[in-house]
Scaffold this active site. Structure first.
Site, PDB file in Angstrom:
ATOM      1  N   MET A  30      23.592 -13.528 -18.985  1.00 17.90           N
ATOM      2  CA  MET A  30      23.199 -12.183 -18.483  1.00 17.90           C
ATOM      3  C   MET A  30      22.603 -11.099 -19.468  1.00 17.90           C
ATOM      4  SD  MET A  30      25.514 -11.916 -14.921  1.00 17.90           S
ATOM      5  CE  MET A  30      27.010 -11.277 -15.618  1.00 17.90           C
ATOM      6  N   LEU A  33      23.760 -10.447 -25.663  1.00 17.48           N
ATOM      7  CA  LEU A  33      24.181 -11.550 -26.392  1.00 17.48           C
ATOM      8  C   LEU A  33      25.206 -11.271 -27.491  1.00 17.48           C
ATOM      9  CD1 LEU A  33      20.666 -13.289 -26.533  1.00 17.48           C
ATOM     10  CD2 LEU A  33      22.397 -13.357 -24.588  1.00 17.48           C
ATOM     11  N   GLY A  36      29.354 -15.998 -28.742  1.00 16.53           N
ATOM     12  CA  GLY A  36      29.521 -17.365 -27.859  1.00 16.53           C
ATOM     13  C   GLY A  36      28.115 -17.586 -27.189  1.00 16.53           C
ATOM     14  N   HIS A  37      27.135 -16.915 -26.828  1.00 12.92           N
ATOM     15  CA  HIS A  37      25.911 -17.154 -26.234  1.00 12.92           C
ATOM     16  C   HIS A  37      25.062 -17.932 -27.511  1.00 12.92           C
ATOM     17  CE1 HIS A  37      26.831 -13.335 -23.951  1.00 12.92           C
ATOM     18  NE2 HIS A  37      26.333 -14.248 -22.782  1.00 12.92           N
ATOM     19  N   GLY A 148      29.066 -21.731 -21.054  1.00 11.26           N
ATOM     20  CA  GLY A 148      30.094 -21.823 -22.103  1.00 11.26           C
ATOM     21  C   GLY A 148      31.517 -22.349 -21.114  1.00 11.26           C
ATOM     22  N   LYS A 150      34.103 -20.782 -21.821  1.00 18.87           N
ATOM     23  CA  LYS A 150      34.983 -19.625 -21.174  1.00 18.87           C
ATOM     24  C   LYS A 150      35.125 -19.274 -19.977  1.00 18.87           C
ATOM     25  CE  LYS A 150      34.913 -15.455 -21.032  1.00 18.87           C
ATOM     26  NZ  LYS A 150      34.187 -14.262 -20.836  1.00 18.87           N
ATOM     27  N   GLN A 154      33.258 -21.711 -13.769  1.00 20.52           N
ATOM     28  CA  GLN A 154      31.971 -21.476 -13.535  1.00 20.52           C
ATOM     29  C   GLN A 154      31.137 -22.968 -13.746  1.00 20.52           C
ATOM     30  OE1 GLN A 154      28.971 -18.237 -14.163  1.00 20.52           O
ATOM     31  NE2 GLN A 154      28.794 -19.330 -16.037  1.00 20.52           N
ATOM     32  N   VAL A 177      33.798 -19.229 -28.307  1.00 19.37           N
ATOM     33  CA  VAL A 177      33.690 -18.772 -29.365  1.00 19.37           C
ATOM     34  C   VAL A 177      34.694 -17.380 -29.609  1.00 19.37           C
ATOM     35  CG1 VAL A 177      32.567 -17.701 -31.146  1.00 19.37           C
ATOM     36  CG2 VAL A 177      31.386 -19.631 -29.661  1.00 19.37           C
TER      37      VAL A 177
END
Lengths: 280, 280
Positions: A30, A33, A36-37, A148, A150, A154, A177
């Site tokens: 989304m 960034l 993590g992304h 991810g 996290k 999902q 991350v």
């Protein structure tokens, strides 16, 4: 690097790649960034010829009163970061492009997996996620896609969907991350005040506490959850939405810990909703 | 011609075809093939390199008390017919292969399109259709897929789904094939007794009657439906489930006929449910 905004352009591009025998890697985001992304982008980069990152704040996965409108956006910065990571294509469609007015089809799930954890507090959220991810999969037609850990629920939901609907796509989960103090990276961390930011690492610390308890032989979920609840409540201005222990594969709640479990939590810190989880 | 039963085998085969730059055509069926199916096969055959026909009686599109168990099956005959039509692959999975026990994902539609006509009398039917067709699309990954116009609502629903979920597939509608007396070909015609078979063409005749009324300037749907109802009721042992006139694209019911409409009916002849439609 190329920015594509139209679905038909993306699909033509993909058609050419496939004819050339090139493999496609995909990281749906989304935007806004963070590291993590970027860690997911790096995983995908190593495993494909053509790397596509989508940037689309998907309205259908936000509930009424949630933060769709104020969700942070910075396309210029995202573009620079993607360029640095050797992304080939940013797919950045408009909301109108993705959801024409007469669009009515959705993807959803029977059973409990989308009704526990976040699903309980965000009705319709996972329907929105499954639908947009299905659309993106049909548009980008990747060989691999990276999500991810996290967003642990999902990831489990998407793995289930890919298996059930037979998408010819390998799903890869990328490690969460964290900032140096343990806070899981999230675009929503930007909402935190300085003071809130200071107390936020308590969430990860409570997860580590749970991990230690399990490693020391504790198998009673309720005891672990209670200990985490105490720890978090004493660490700042937190309102706990849930702390749960579930089977790591099926997300069925677990009373007695025997196999791999996901310990997951969602907590409001002021107005900001934060989630985190670990698998033990 | 090759018969493939496993999803993974079908997907490997498709992967090879794509790498060779071959286009894939697809005709999904529930088997017990008749001239209607074969006409779809011939349309697809002309438009692709590799032609896949699936034969799968999909349990999730049958309601409780419907004819899933007694739906006619004759794989040996189907195989011969496909061979004669130069089909490359028959994909014939088992129910367990398509729906493992833990499968929970489905595709469905908001709005009216799946709630009118057959959808009103067969709740869950179109969810079953959309889900299995999505799965088959992900397994076979065709460039084109051909569906019969006899199942007019199904064709409209699939076109809507393909557009909404961005499947990179061209959907082609094949004309309804009829017996010499006008009865639309259907695997379910086999259920009819000799006497029922004799009265069955009244359905198509009633549709032609409606067509003539519209061509002569009648725009009032209720008058047309009433005339059809009278005609059918006087032609045999029919129990009418519905006769409706809808916009041909959206399937929204139409009171005053101005644009292209679909005139559709579902009728029980004894125990056997028959459907038919024309677009005017």
């Amino acid at each position: 690097m190329q920015v594509i905004e139209k679905i038909s352009d993306m699909q033509s591009y993909v058609r050419k790649c496939k004819l050339d025998g090139k493999t496609i890697g995909f990281v749906p985001t989304m935007g806004y960034l963070h590291e993590g992304h970027l860690s997911l982008v790096r995983i995908a980069r190593k495993r494909c010829d053509i790397l596509v990152v989508s940037i689309f704040v998907n309205p259908t996965q936000f509930g009424p009163g949630e933060d769709f409108d104020k969700y942070p956006r910075d396309f210029g910065r995202d573009k620079k970061l993607c360029e640095q990571e050797n992304v080939d294509i940013i797919f950045a469609p408009s909301v109108e492009e993705m959801y024409p007015k007469d669009s009515v089809t959705y993807v959803d799930m029977a059973g409990e997996m989308t009704k526990v954890l976040c699903g309980k507090y965000r009705p319709g959220h996972f329907r929105g996620v499954m639908t947009v991810v299905s659309k993106l999969f049909n548009i980008v037609q990747p060989d691999i896609a990276v999500f991810g850990r996290k967003d642990g629920q999902q990831l489990a939901v998407i793995r289930r969907m890919v298996s059930d609907l037979n998408f010819p796509i390998e799903i890869i989960g990328g490690e969460t991350v964290r900032e140096s103090d343990g806070l899981a990276m999230s675009s929503r961390n930007k909402y935190l005040t300085e003071e809130q930011r200071k107390s936020a690492p308590a969430l990860y610390k409570s997860l580590l506490l749970a991990k230690t308890m399990i490693e020391n032989g504790e198998t009673d979920s309720s005891k672990i959850v209670e200990r985490m609840r105490d720890y978090i409540s004493n660490s700042g201005d937190f309102k706990i939405q849930y702390i749960e222990i579930e089977d790591a594969g099926t997300l069925v709640p677990v009373d007695k810990i025997r196999n791999k479990v996901m310990i997951a939590l969602a907590v409001f810190l002021g107005e900001t909703r934060l989630i985190d989880n670990i698998v033990v």
